[in-house]
Write a protein that holds these residues in place. Structure first.
Motif, mmCIF file in Angstrom:
data_model
loop_
_atom_site.group_PDB
_atom_site.id
_atom_site.type_symbol
_atom_site.label_atom_id
_atom_site.label_comp_id
_atom_site.label_asym_id
_atom_site.label_seq_id
_atom_site.Cartn_x
_atom_site.Cartn_y
_atom_site.Cartn_z
ATOM 1 N N ASP A 94 13.336 -1.770 9.399
ATOM 2 C CA ASP A 94 13.275 -2.577 8.319
ATOM 3 C C ASP A 94 11.635 -1.996 7.905
ATOM 4 N N LEU A 95 11.528 -1.913 6.409
ATOM 5 C CA LEU A 95 10.214 -1.623 5.777
ATOM 6 C C LEU A 95 9.781 -2.675 4.550
ATOM 7 N N LYS A 96 8.563 -2.787 4.561
ATOM 8 C CA LYS A 96 8.292 -3.958 3.271
ATOM 9 C C LYS A 96 8.447 -3.241 1.896
ATOM 10 N N LEU A 97 9.050 -3.693 0.781
ATOM 11 C CA LEU A 97 8.910 -3.233 -0.570
ATOM 12 C C LEU A 97 7.671 -3.056 -1.013
ATOM 13 N N ALA A 98 7.144 -2.128 -1.434
ATOM 14 C CA ALA A 98 5.710 -2.119 -2.177
ATOM 15 C C ALA A 98 5.845 -1.954 -3.637
ATOM 16 N N GLY A 99 6.867 -1.435 -4.289
ATOM 17 C CA GLY A 99 6.982 -1.490 -5.755
ATOM 18 C C GLY A 99 8.242 -0.614 -6.093
ATOM 19 N N ILE A 100 8.414 -0.405 -7.576
ATOM 20 C CA ILE A 100 9.409 0.306 -8.060
ATOM 21 C C ILE A 100 8.916 1.297 -9.109
ATOM 22 N N THR A 101 9.384 2.600 -9.434
ATOM 23 C CA THR A 101 9.183 3.464 -10.236
ATOM 24 C C THR A 101 10.158 4.064 -10.850
ATOM 25 N N ALA A 102 10.443 4.178 -12.033
ATOM 26 C CA ALA A 102 11.655 4.741 -12.911
ATOM 27 C C ALA A 102 10.827 6.056 -13.160
ATOM 28 N N ALA A 103 11.825 7.222 -13.561
ATOM 29 C CA ALA A 103 11.271 8.355 -14.034
ATOM 30 C C ALA A 103 10.712 8.459 -15.300
ATOM 31 N N GLY A 104 9.666 8.875 -15.185
ATOM 32 C CA GLY A 104 8.816 8.778 -16.787
ATOM 33 C C GLY A 104 7.606 7.748 -16.536
ATOM 34 N N GLU A 105 7.659 7.294 -15.433
ATOM 35 C CA GLU A 105 6.528 6.275 -15.119
ATOM 36 C C GLU A 105 5.430 6.649 -13.992
ATOM 37 N N LEU A 106 4.328 6.199 -14.336
ATOM 38 C CA LEU A 106 3.427 6.456 -12.962
ATOM 39 C C LEU A 106 3.152 5.557 -12.297
ATOM 40 N N PRO A 107 3.478 5.836 -10.791
ATOM 41 C CA PRO A 107 3.241 4.544 -9.846
ATOM 42 C C PRO A 107 1.829 4.364 -9.666
ATOM 43 N N SER A 108 1.478 2.677 -9.339
ATOM 44 C CA SER A 108 0.294 2.588 -9.246
ATOM 45 C C SER A 108 0.288 2.960 -7.698
#
Ligand SMILES: Nc1nc2c(c(=O)[nH]1)N[C@H]1C(S)=C(S)[C@@H](COP(=O)(O)OP(=O)(O)OC[C@H]3O[C@@H](n4cnc5c(N)ncnc54)[C@H](O)[C@@H]3O)O[C@H]1N2
Ligand code: MOO
Length: 421
Positions: A83-97
């Motif tokens: 198990d891992l903790k979900l840290a965030g979500i990025t779609a194509a075209g977005e810049l992840p923080s």
């Protein structure tokens, strides 16, 4: 009786390869022009092209899934998910923080999206389960799995189009991927095409009078050339009127047409006025007659204004051979291409010829069920016979000295059209 100047060439006939090399060496490359990429298919690059940018421009994922740290999932398997903790979500075209500490976390990511810093592999979404912001991973990825690295396809500055390359749909994809919208190509050679012969009728609806035939050479020549980047001029049909021809030729020279072609009136007949008219207007005949059958009386000349002249023999097959092997050679040079070479195939029938001239034969090339290239020399090789062309997709080239071709002999051939992709 006219004073036909081509008598002097009777005792000298240039060889087929020698003639083509001479054309290639005599003609020069055309000027350049800059055109838009959208209009460039089939044109030839006159300047190399470099990649503007690295592609991919950033590390990105090849799968919809989760960016993870491979070392977190060493023990993961279908039976024992980690198990891992979900840290965030990025779609194509977005810049992840970016995350400060990626360890023990997963970042949901869609195909093509940049991989957030700190993660080193991707696991596909179908190898995971998400519940209450916890990602259960059923797979131990290897470092780098499903990550498309910056510059893995193109590196900024590398050459991606060479001088003399023909632009096709593949190049248009590659150049578009690089934001290239203009290309420098060789300008289209202008080509004027005359037919000559008092017997010729152009109007397909006209009823033939005694002695007349329909003009088939000019439609062929215009159609064959139209597949290449040229500017075609239908210069008309000359009914063996030498004075009219002289005026029309003067006009072509005045307009600096790159290549002037005529069919007919280059042999020994009383109305074969092409060689004299060329010389009268200051043209230099470089050769007249080649050791080939059909097409023997072919003439190649140049003018001091830079125009080149091909006098093709009038028999239909002879005029085809003139464009397919001689005009094409000049065209290739003008467009910055290399000379064309023959390929080999096995003959699948017996064919006899006289020794003395190189024969260029209407042929049908095919790939057998065993994947072999075989070539059939067609019946009806006479230079007036058009019907065999309907089956013909290639030209077999049989050397001067050969008198018989047997089944399975290797023979050189060229396809009807030059390879232009
Ligand atoms: N005494 C000799 N006569 C011929 C020789 C030779 O060496 N000595 N060579 C023969 C060869 S080989 C050929 S090829 C022809 C070439 O003659 P020309 O280039 O002068 O052509 P024409 O006489 O005008 O026409 C020949 C033939 O082709 C027909 N033709 C012409 N134009 C067209 C066209 N646009 N569409 C369809 N058919 C065309 C024309 O009616 C003639 O039948 O010379 C041999 N003679
Ligand atoms: O060589 Mo001519 O070109 O046979 O008809």
């Amino acid at each position: 009786m006219n004073n036909n100047s081509n008598h002097y060439t009777d005792h000298f006939m240039i060889g087929f390869e020698q003639a083509r090399e001479l054309i290639f060496d005599t003609v020069s490359e055309n000027a350049y022009e800059v055109i838009s990429l959208a209009d460039s298919s089939g044109r030839v690059l006159a300047k190399p092209i470099q990649a503007n940018e690295s592609l991919p421009p950033f590390n990105n994922t090849a799968m919809d899934g989760y960016a993870v740290v491979a070392s977190d999932l060493k023990e993961a398997s279908p039976e024992h998910p980690v198990d891992l903790k979900l840290a965030g979500i990025t779609a194509a075209g977005e810049l992840p923080s970016n995350v400060d500490d990626t360890q023990g976390t997963a970042w949901k990511i869609m195909t093509g999206a940049p991989v957030p810093r700190g993660y080193d592999s991707i696991i596909p979404v179908e190898r995971t389960q998400l519940k209450n912001n916890i990602v259960s991973c059923y797979l131990a990825p290897k470092k780098g799995d499903h990550i498309r690295k910056i510059g893995e396809d193109f590196l900024a500055g590398e050459t991606i189009g060479e001088l003399g390359e023909i632009i096709n749909s593949n190049s248009i994809m590659a150049y578009s991927a690089q934001g290239i919208d203009k290309v420098t190509v060789f300008a289209r050679p202008s080509i004027a095409v005359f037919a000559t012969g008092k017997e010729l009728v152009d109007d397909p609806k006209a009823k033939l009078k005694p002695g007349q035939i329909r003009n088939s050479n000019k439609p062929f020549i215009l159609n064959w050339l139209a597949k290449y980047p040229v500017e075609l001029i239908d210069a008309g049909t000359n009914l063996d009127d030498a004075e009219q021809f002289e005026n029309d030729l003067k006009q072509c020279l005045h307009n600096q047409v790159n290549i002037i072609i005529s069919s007919g009136a280059v042999s020994m007949g009383d109305f074969d006025f092409i060689p004299q008219t060329i010389q009268k207007l200051g043209g230099e005949i470089i050769f007249h007659k080649s050791k080939i059958k059909p097409g023997k009386p072919i003439l190649f000349a140049k003018f001091s204004n830079g125009s080149f002249y091909f006098g093709l023999p009038g028999n239909p097959i002879s005029s085809i051979i003139g464009v397919r092997f001689f005009v094409s050679t000049a065209l290739r040079k003008m467009l910055g291409l290399t000379m064309e070479y023959a390929a080999l195939a096995s003959v699948n029938n017996v064919y006899s010829k006289k020794a003395g001239l190189k024969n260029i034969l209407k042929s049908h090339l095919k790939i057998t069920s065993e994947g072999q290239l075989t070539i059939q020399i067609l019946d009806g090789q006479e230079s007036f016979k058009i019907k065999p062309l309907l089956r013909s997709n290639s030209w077999a080239i049989v050397d001067e000295s050969i008198e018989q071709l047997n089944k399975n002999d290797k023979v050189e051939f060229y396809p009807n059209h030059m390879n232009w992709e």
